[in-house]
Design a protein around this motif. Structure first.
Motif, PDB file in Angstrom:
ATOM      1  N   GLY A 228      -2.537  18.675   3.992  1.00  0.00           N
ATOM      2  CA  GLY A 228      -2.402  20.118   4.174  1.00  0.00           C
ATOM      3  C   GLY A 228      -3.216  20.583   5.360  1.00  0.00           C
ATOM      4  O   GLY A 228      -3.982  19.819   5.950  1.00  0.00           O
ATOM      5  N   THR A 229      -3.073  21.862   5.682  1.00  0.00           N
ATOM      6  CA  THR A 229      -3.730  22.425   6.859  1.00  0.00           C
ATOM      7  C   THR A 229      -5.241  22.244   6.833  1.00  0.00           C
ATOM      8  O   THR A 229      -5.838  21.872   7.830  1.00  0.00           O
ATOM      9  N   LEU A 230      -5.871  22.504   5.725  1.00  0.00           N
ATOM     10  CA  LEU A 230      -7.331  22.442   5.639  1.00  0.00           C
ATOM     11  C   LEU A 230      -7.864  21.072   5.232  1.00  0.00           C
ATOM     12  O   LEU A 230      -9.069  20.874   5.161  1.00  0.00           O
ATOM     13  N   LEU A 231      -6.975  20.143   4.954  1.00  0.00           N
ATOM     14  CA  LEU A 231      -7.378  18.809   4.518  1.00  0.00           C
ATOM     15  C   LEU A 231      -7.318  17.832   5.692  1.00  0.00           C
ATOM     16  O   LEU A 231      -6.419  17.911   6.528  1.00  0.00           O
ATOM     17  N   PRO A 232      -8.271  16.894   5.765  1.00  0.00           N
ATOM     18  CA  PRO A 232      -8.301  15.963   6.899  1.00  0.00           C
ATOM     19  C   PRO A 232      -7.194  14.908   6.820  1.00  0.00           C
ATOM     20  O   PRO A 232      -6.731  14.564   5.739  1.00  0.00           O
ATOM     21  N   GLU A 233      -6.806  14.410   7.978  1.00  0.00           N
ATOM     22  CA  GLU A 233      -5.846  13.308   8.048  1.00  0.00           C
ATOM     23  C   GLU A 233      -6.549  12.028   7.609  1.00  0.00           C
ATOM     24  O   GLU A 233      -7.693  11.780   7.959  1.00  0.00           O
ATOM     25  N   ARG A 234      -5.839  11.229   6.811  1.00  0.00           N
ATOM     26  CA  ARG A 234      -6.375   9.944   6.363  1.00  0.00           C
ATOM     27  C   ARG A 234      -5.357   8.863   6.682  1.00  0.00           C
ATOM     28  O   ARG A 234      -4.174   9.017   6.395  1.00  0.00           O
ATOM     29  N   CYS A 235      -5.840   7.781   7.246  1.00  0.00           N
ATOM     30  CA  CYS A 235      -4.975   6.669   7.617  1.00  0.00           C
ATOM     31  C   CYS A 235      -5.188   5.505   6.663  1.00  0.00           C
ATOM     32  O   CYS A 235      -6.315   5.236   6.252  1.00  0.00           O
ATOM     33  N   VAL A 236      -4.085   4.853   6.303  1.00  0.00           N
ATOM     34  CA  VAL A 236      -4.142   3.715   5.391  1.00  0.00           C
ATOM     35  C   VAL A 236      -3.265   2.588   5.904  1.00  0.00           C
ATOM     36  O   VAL A 236      -2.312   2.805   6.650  1.00  0.00           O
ATOM     37  N   GLN A 237      -3.614   1.411   5.454  1.00  0.00           N
ATOM     38  CA  GLN A 237      -2.775   0.239   5.674  1.00  0.00           C
ATOM     39  C   GLN A 237      -1.855   0.156   4.462  1.00  0.00           C
ATOM     40  O   GLN A 237      -2.303   0.319   3.329  1.00  0.00           O
ATOM     41  N   LEU A 238      -0.563  -0.047   4.676  1.00  0.00           N
ATOM     42  CA  LEU A 238       0.385  -0.201   3.576  1.00  0.00           C
ATOM     43  C   LEU A 238       0.645  -1.681   3.346  1.00  0.00           C
ATOM     44  O   LEU A 238       1.069  -2.397   4.256  1.00  0.00           O
ATOM     45  N   VAL A 239       0.365  -2.119   2.127  1.00  0.00           N
ATOM     46  CA  VAL A 239       0.550  -3.522   1.756  1.00  0.00           C
ATOM     47  C   VAL A 239       1.654  -3.581   0.708  1.00  0.00           C
ATOM     48  O   VAL A 239       1.611  -2.874  -0.294  1.00  0.00           O
ATOM     49  N   ARG A 240       2.645  -4.412   0.935  1.00  0.00           N
ATOM     50  CA  ARG A 240       3.781  -4.550   0.012  1.00  0.00           C
ATOM     51  C   ARG A 240       3.309  -5.090  -1.333  1.00  0.00           C
ATOM     52  O   ARG A 240       2.498  -6.008  -1.394  1.00  0.00           O
ATOM     53  N   SER A 241       3.811  -4.493  -2.424  1.00  0.00           N
ATOM     54  CA  SER A 241       3.538  -4.992  -3.773  1.00  0.00           C
ATOM     55  C   SER A 241       4.883  -5.270  -4.449  1.00  0.00           C
ATOM     56  O   SER A 241       5.930  -5.095  -3.837  1.00  0.00           O
ATOM     57  N   ASN A 242       4.858  -5.672  -5.718  1.00  0.00           N
ATOM     58  CA  ASN A 242       6.094  -6.021  -6.430  1.00  0.00           C
ATOM     59  C   ASN A 242       7.126  -4.900  -6.424  1.00  0.00           C
ATOM     60  O   ASN A 242       8.299  -5.135  -6.168  1.00  0.00           O
ATOM     61  N   ASN A 243       6.707  -3.680  -6.730  1.00  0.00           N
ATOM     62  CA  ASN A 243       7.668  -2.586  -6.845  1.00  0.00           C
ATOM     63  C   ASN A 243       7.305  -1.392  -5.954  1.00  0.00           C
ATOM     64  O   ASN A 243       7.609  -0.262  -6.280  1.00  0.00           O
ATOM     65  N   GLY A 244       6.630  -1.661  -4.845  1.00  0.00           N
ATOM     66  CA  GLY A 244       6.268  -0.575  -3.946  1.00  0.00           C
ATOM     67  C   GLY A 244       5.258  -1.002  -2.900  1.00  0.00           C
ATOM     68  O   GLY A 244       5.358  -2.084  -2.332  1.00  0.00           O
ATOM     69  N   TYR A 245       4.266  -0.141  -2.697  1.00  0.00           N
ATOM     70  CA  TYR A 245       3.236  -0.375  -1.681  1.00  0.00           C
ATOM     71  C   TYR A 245       1.880   0.046  -2.210  1.00  0.00           C
ATOM     72  O   TYR A 245       1.778   0.924  -3.067  1.00  0.00           O
ATOM     73  N   ILE A 246       0.854  -0.555  -1.652  1.00  0.00           N
ATOM     74  CA  ILE A 246      -0.522  -0.175  -1.961  1.00  0.00           C
ATOM     75  C   ILE A 246      -1.124   0.368  -0.676  1.00  0.00           C
ATOM     76  O   ILE A 246      -0.998  -0.242   0.386  1.00  0.00           O
ATOM     77  N   GLY A 247      -1.756   1.531  -0.766  1.00  0.00           N
ATOM     78  CA  GLY A 247      -2.450   2.131   0.367  1.00  0.00           C
ATOM     79  C   GLY A 247      -3.897   1.675   0.378  1.00  0.00           C
ATOM     80  O   GLY A 247      -4.633   1.943  -0.566  1.00  0.00           O
ATOM     81  N   MET A 248      -4.288   0.974   1.430  1.00  0.00           N
ATOM     82  CA  MET A 248      -5.628   0.395   1.534  1.00  0.00           C
ATOM     83  C   MET A 248      -6.362   0.982   2.738  1.00  0.00           C
ATOM     84  O   MET A 248      -5.755   1.254   3.768  1.00  0.00           O
ATOM     85  N   ARG A 249      -7.682   1.157   2.564  1.00  0.00           N
ATOM     86  CA  ARG A 249      -8.535   1.525   3.695  1.00  0.00           C
ATOM     87  C   ARG A 249      -9.862   0.812   3.517  1.00  0.00           C
ATOM     88  O   ARG A 249     -10.466   0.882   2.441  1.00  0.00           O
ATOM     89  N   ALA A 250     -10.276   0.137   4.558  1.00  0.00           N
ATOM     90  CA  ALA A 250     -11.536  -0.620   4.556  1.00  0.00           C
ATOM     91  C   ALA A 250     -11.607  -1.584   3.374  1.00  0.00           C
ATOM     92  O   ALA A 250     -12.632  -1.721   2.719  1.00  0.00           O
ATOM     93  N   GLY A 251     -10.487  -2.210   3.054  1.00  0.00           N
ATOM     94  CA  GLY A 251     -10.446  -3.199   1.990  1.00  0.00           C
ATOM     95  C   GLY A 251     -10.402  -2.641   0.576  1.00  0.00           C
ATOM     96  O   GLY A 251     -10.409  -3.399  -0.380  1.00  0.00           O
ATOM     97  N   GLU A 252     -10.349  -1.341   0.431  1.00  0.00           N
ATOM     98  CA  GLU A 252     -10.297  -0.713  -0.888  1.00  0.00           C
ATOM     99  C   GLU A 252      -8.946  -0.052  -1.116  1.00  0.00           C
ATOM    100  O   GLU A 252      -8.386   0.562  -0.218  1.00  0.00           O
ATOM    101  N   GLN A 253      -8.440  -0.149  -2.346  1.00  0.00           N
ATOM    102  CA  GLN A 253      -7.180   0.487  -2.698  1.00  0.00           C
ATOM    103  C   GLN A 253      -7.423   1.981  -2.938  1.00  0.00           C
ATOM    104  O   GLN A 253      -8.271   2.371  -3.716  1.00  0.00           O
ATOM    105  N   LEU A 254      -6.631   2.817  -2.244  1.00  0.00           N
ATOM    106  CA  LEU A 254      -6.740   4.267  -2.408  1.00  0.00           C
ATOM    107  C   LEU A 254      -5.643   4.803  -3.321  1.00  0.00           C
ATOM    108  O   LEU A 254      -5.858   5.738  -4.077  1.00  0.00           O
ATOM    109  N   PHE A 255      -4.447   4.211  -3.212  1.00  0.00           N
ATOM    110  CA  PHE A 255      -3.341   4.639  -4.042  1.00  0.00           C
ATOM    111  C   PHE A 255      -2.304   3.543  -4.148  1.00  0.00           C
ATOM    112  O   PHE A 255      -2.337   2.561  -3.400  1.00  0.00           O
ATOM    113  N   LYS A 256      -1.372   3.752  -5.072  1.00  0.00           N
ATOM    114  CA  LYS A 256      -0.264   2.825  -5.280  1.00  0.00           C
ATOM    115  C   LYS A 256       1.019   3.650  -5.276  1.00  0.00           C
ATOM    116  O   LYS A 256       1.090   4.703  -5.925  1.00  0.00           O
ATOM    117  N   LEU A 257       2.028   3.210  -4.543  1.00  0.00           N
ATOM    118  CA  LEU A 257       3.344   3.843  -4.527  1.00  0.00           C
ATOM    119  C   LEU A 257       4.309   2.945  -5.270  1.00  0.00           C
ATOM    120  O   LEU A 257       4.401   1.746  -4.972  1.00  0.00           O
TER     121      LEU A 257
END
Length: 129
Positions: free
Chosen positions: A98-127
């Motif tokens: 959003g407008t007031l929220l900072p941009e965050r960049c992640v590496q997308l790693v393929r998983s069985n049924n989607g992707y995992i969002g990683m930053r600095a070796g830590e999982q931030l979210f799962k799609l």
């Protein structure tokens, strides 16, 4: 004879001009296509199909994320519906929720049924779908 010599010289000049234009066009096209090709290889383009993804955050919160090819999207399921903007990176994407929220960049790693969002070796979210 003189006319033949003039025509020969003109054809040589034309050939050099055509060669120069060809080299210039190849250089310009090669320089502009390479970054686009690299960006299109980003895994981000696999998730920006306008269909909803179940997004599970690292703290267990679940939201719905929809990303469109035009760099925009929708996030719902949280306290407020957001209209994020995204851009591809070579190994993932950057998301500005959003407008007031900072941009965050992640590496997308393929998983069985989607992707995992990683930053600095830590999982931030799962799609998942």
């Amino acid at each position: 004879m003189k006319d033949a010599l003039i025509n020969y010289r003109r054809s040589g000049q034309v050939n050099r001009f055509v060669l120069l234009i060809s080299v210039f066009t190849t250089f310009v096209m090669g320089g502009s296509v390479a970054p686009v090709m690299a960006e299109q290889m980003s895994p981000a383009y696999n998730i920006t199909d306008g269909r909803p993804w179940k997004m599970t955050m690292d703290d267990g919160r679940v939201t719905t994320l929809v990303l469109f090819e035009n760099g925009k999207g929708k996030m719902s399921g949280g306290p407020v519906e957001l209209s994020p903007k995204w851009r591809a990176t070579p190994d993932g994407l950057c998301l500005k929720p959003g407008t007031l929220l900072p941009e965050r960049c992640v590496q997308l790693v393929r998983s069985n049924n989607g992707y995992i969002g990683m930053r600095a070796g830590e999982q931030l979210f799962k799609l998942e779908r």
